[in-house]
Scaffold this active site. Structure first.
Site, PDB file in Angstrom:
ATOM      1  N   GLU A  87       0.828  -1.192   0.000  1.00  0.00           N
ATOM      2  CA  GLU A  87       0.000   0.000   0.000  1.00  0.00           C
ATOM      3  C   GLU A  87       0.869   1.252   0.000  1.00  0.00           C
ATOM      4  O   GLU A  87       1.928   1.284   0.631  1.00  0.00           O
ATOM      5  CB  GLU A  87      -0.904   0.010   1.226  1.00  0.00           C
ATOM      6  CG  GLU A  87      -1.888  -1.138   1.194  1.00  0.00           C
ATOM      7  CD  GLU A  87      -2.888  -1.114   2.328  1.00  0.00           C
ATOM      8  OE1 GLU A  87      -4.048  -1.472   2.072  1.00  0.00           O
ATOM      9  OE2 GLU A  87      -2.537  -0.755   3.458  1.00  0.00           O
ATOM     10  N   CYS A 328      -1.278   6.489   9.633  1.00  0.00           N
ATOM     11  CA  CYS A 328      -0.063   5.864  10.179  1.00  0.00           C
ATOM     12  C   CYS A 328      -0.394   4.586  10.913  1.00  0.00           C
ATOM     13  O   CYS A 328      -1.279   4.561  11.761  1.00  0.00           O
ATOM     14  CB  CYS A 328       0.591   6.772  11.215  1.00  0.00           C
ATOM     15  SG  CYS A 328       1.152   8.313  10.580  1.00  0.00           S
TER      16      CYS A 328
HETATM   17  N1  SAH Z   1       8.940   1.361  10.165  1.00  0.00           N
HETATM   18  C1  SAH Z   1       9.126   2.755  10.143  1.00  0.00           C
HETATM   19  C2  SAH Z   1       8.222   3.467   9.168  1.00  0.00           C
HETATM   20  C3  SAH Z   1       6.813   2.970   9.034  1.00  0.00           C
HETATM   21  S1  SAH Z   1       5.786   3.187  10.442  1.00  0.00           S
HETATM   22  C4  SAH Z   1       8.955   3.319  11.550  1.00  0.00           C
HETATM   23  O1  SAH Z   1       8.513   2.607  12.437  1.00  0.00           O
HETATM   24  O2  SAH Z   1       9.321   4.478  11.742  1.00  0.00           O
HETATM   25  C5  SAH Z   1       5.349   4.901  10.296  1.00  0.00           C
HETATM   26  C6  SAH Z   1       4.925   5.557  11.598  1.00  0.00           C
HETATM   27  O3  SAH Z   1       3.638   5.098  12.015  1.00  0.00           O
HETATM   28  C7  SAH Z   1       5.858   5.278  12.770  1.00  0.00           C
HETATM   29  O4  SAH Z   1       6.200   6.486  13.412  1.00  0.00           O
HETATM   30  C8  SAH Z   1       5.005   4.438  13.693  1.00  0.00           C
HETATM   31  O5  SAH Z   1       5.369   4.591  15.031  1.00  0.00           O
HETATM   32  C9  SAH Z   1       3.626   4.961  13.417  1.00  0.00           C
HETATM   33  N2  SAH Z   1       2.546   4.061  13.817  1.00  0.00           N
HETATM   34  C10 SAH Z   1       2.533   2.720  13.765  1.00  0.00           C
HETATM   35  N3  SAH Z   1       1.331   2.241  14.177  1.00  0.00           N
HETATM   36  C11 SAH Z   1       0.563   3.319  14.483  1.00  0.00           C
HETATM   37  C12 SAH Z   1      -0.779   3.488  14.916  1.00  0.00           C
HETATM   38  N4  SAH Z   1      -1.592   2.453  15.086  1.00  0.00           N
HETATM   39  N5  SAH Z   1      -1.230   4.746  15.119  1.00  0.00           N
HETATM   40  C13 SAH Z   1      -0.427   5.817  14.900  1.00  0.00           C
HETATM   41  N6  SAH Z   1       0.842   5.715  14.459  1.00  0.00           N
HETATM   42  C14 SAH Z   1       1.343   4.479  14.247  1.00  0.00           C
END
Ligand code: SAH
Ligand code: SF4
Length: 334
Positions: A87, A328
């Site tokens: 995605e 996110c």
């Molecule tokens: N793996 C990398 C990039 C992808 S995740 C990382 O972890 O940085 C992108 C962002 O989404 C990250 O900051 C992560 O903490 C956040 N994230 C993951 N699950 C989430 C959720 N359920 N709600 C809000 N942010 C979330």
């Protein structure tokens, strides 16, 4: 068939055994002008166009499904050549600026407890051409893109070689010539990966998913922090900042009662110096079957105000894309 989206002009010339370097440049420029059909590459001889159509693949992947959220966010399900899906998300801000949020892996091995992608596990890395094709697809069919964030599915530092190649292609003067300032990599904080980045780049903007600066809580929420201590991570962040001179973004996911409390604010304030940061507050986006809760609006505002009052630039990240599970941490394809 040879996928060619991640080849430089010189590599196109070599790999496609073209008669002269300018032919590689011509093809590169067509791809970067969103022309993916050799038949339309009118400055190539007819016989060459025909020959290339039989051996080179400008796009190996394609958009399979488009989901539009009323808030303007568009989520694209992209089908890869081997039948797997990823995605990518296109976000628009209120000034109409577009950000493409691209994936670097199918799934993710890091297993963060609050994240939907983490629940999939890792299926495989994306190749360099699959990373760049997401940009081509979003741009060709749907929009101009101002910035790119590698914050979709996957952990970019686990696929740094392919990501670097995609960045090199985006940055080519003959192509879309995307400046490094308009690219951001987001990582959960892998010390080895950060060291690689410090040594070799690419020196794009960096976002670190700190989530919480309380080490015990961080280990509970992010198994990866068992082997990657905040102390070691911070050392590398400081080095990176010294090289780039740019603020690092700290992503703090606010989960009700877990990461949004007064103690969490305090540990965050202790963690920051001497880094120069921008804190991105992300209210946790619901994921089915996960036991967490969203923070109240008041709590989010309180957290933001406290940071600003302490002289730390902070912003709440819009809850964009929730209607299509494109916010996110909500990306997952099973
Ligand atoms: N793996 C990398 C990039 C992808 S995740 C990382 O972890 O940085 C992108 C962002 O989404 C990250 O900051 C992560 O903490 C956040 N994230 C993951 N699950 C989430 C959720 N359920 N709600 C809000 N942010 C979330
Ligand atoms: Fe992977 Fe990032 Fe999700 Fe953690 S937050 S599981 S690192 S995609």
């Amino acid at each position: 068939m040879l996928p060619i989206a991640a080849l430089t002009p010189a590599e196109l010339t070599a790999e496609l055994e073209l008669e002269a370097p300018w032919r590689g440049k011509q093809i590169f420029q067509w791809l970067h002008r969103s022309v993916f059909d050799f038949a339309e590459m009118t400055d190539l001889p007819q016989s060459l166009r025909h020959e290339l159509a039989g051996k080179a693949l400008p796009l190996s992947s394609g958009v399979d499904k488009v989901l539009k959220d009323p808030d303007g966010t568009v989520k694209y399900r992209i089908k890869l050549l081997d039948g797997l899906f990823i995605e990518s998300v296109l976000l628009s801000d209120r000034h109409g600026r577009k950000t493409a949020c691209l994936s670097t892996q199918v799934g993710c091995a890091m297993g963060c407890r609050f994240c939907s992608t983490g629940r999939m596990g890792l299926i495989r890395n994306l190749s360099d051409y699959e990373i760049i094709e997401q940009f081509f697809l979003l741009r060709k069919y749907f929009s101009n893109i101002d910035t790119i964030v590698f914050m979709g599915m996957g952990e970019p530092l686990c696929n740094l070689v392919n990501l670097s190649k995609a960045v090199e292609i985006l940055n080519q003067p003959l192509g879309v010539n995307f400046s490094l300032r308009r690219l951001t990599l987001s990582t959960c904080g892998l010390v080895k990966g950060l060291r690689n980045l410090v040594e070799k780049g690419p020196f794009i903007r960096l976002a670190f998913s700190l989530i919480t600066a309380d080490p015990h809580k961080r280990v509970e929420l992010m198994p990866v922090s068992r082997e990657n201590s905040l102390r070691e991570i911070k050392k590398e962040l400081i080095k990176y900042q010294n090289i780039t001179g740019k603020r690092i973004t700290l992503e703090v996911v606010l989960i009700a009662g877990i990461t949004d409390r007064r103690e969490d604010l305090k540990s965050l304030l202790d963690f920051i110096p001497p880094l120069k940061v921008l804190v991105n507050l992300i209210p946790w986006n619901p994921v089915a079957e996960l036991p967490y809760e969203e923070p109240s609006k008041g709590k989010v505002q309180w957290f933001e105000r406290q940071l600003v009052d302490h002289g730390i630039p902070a912003a709440v990240r819009f809850k964009r894309g929730r209607g299509v599970a494109g916010a996110c941490g909500q990306l997952a394809v099973l």
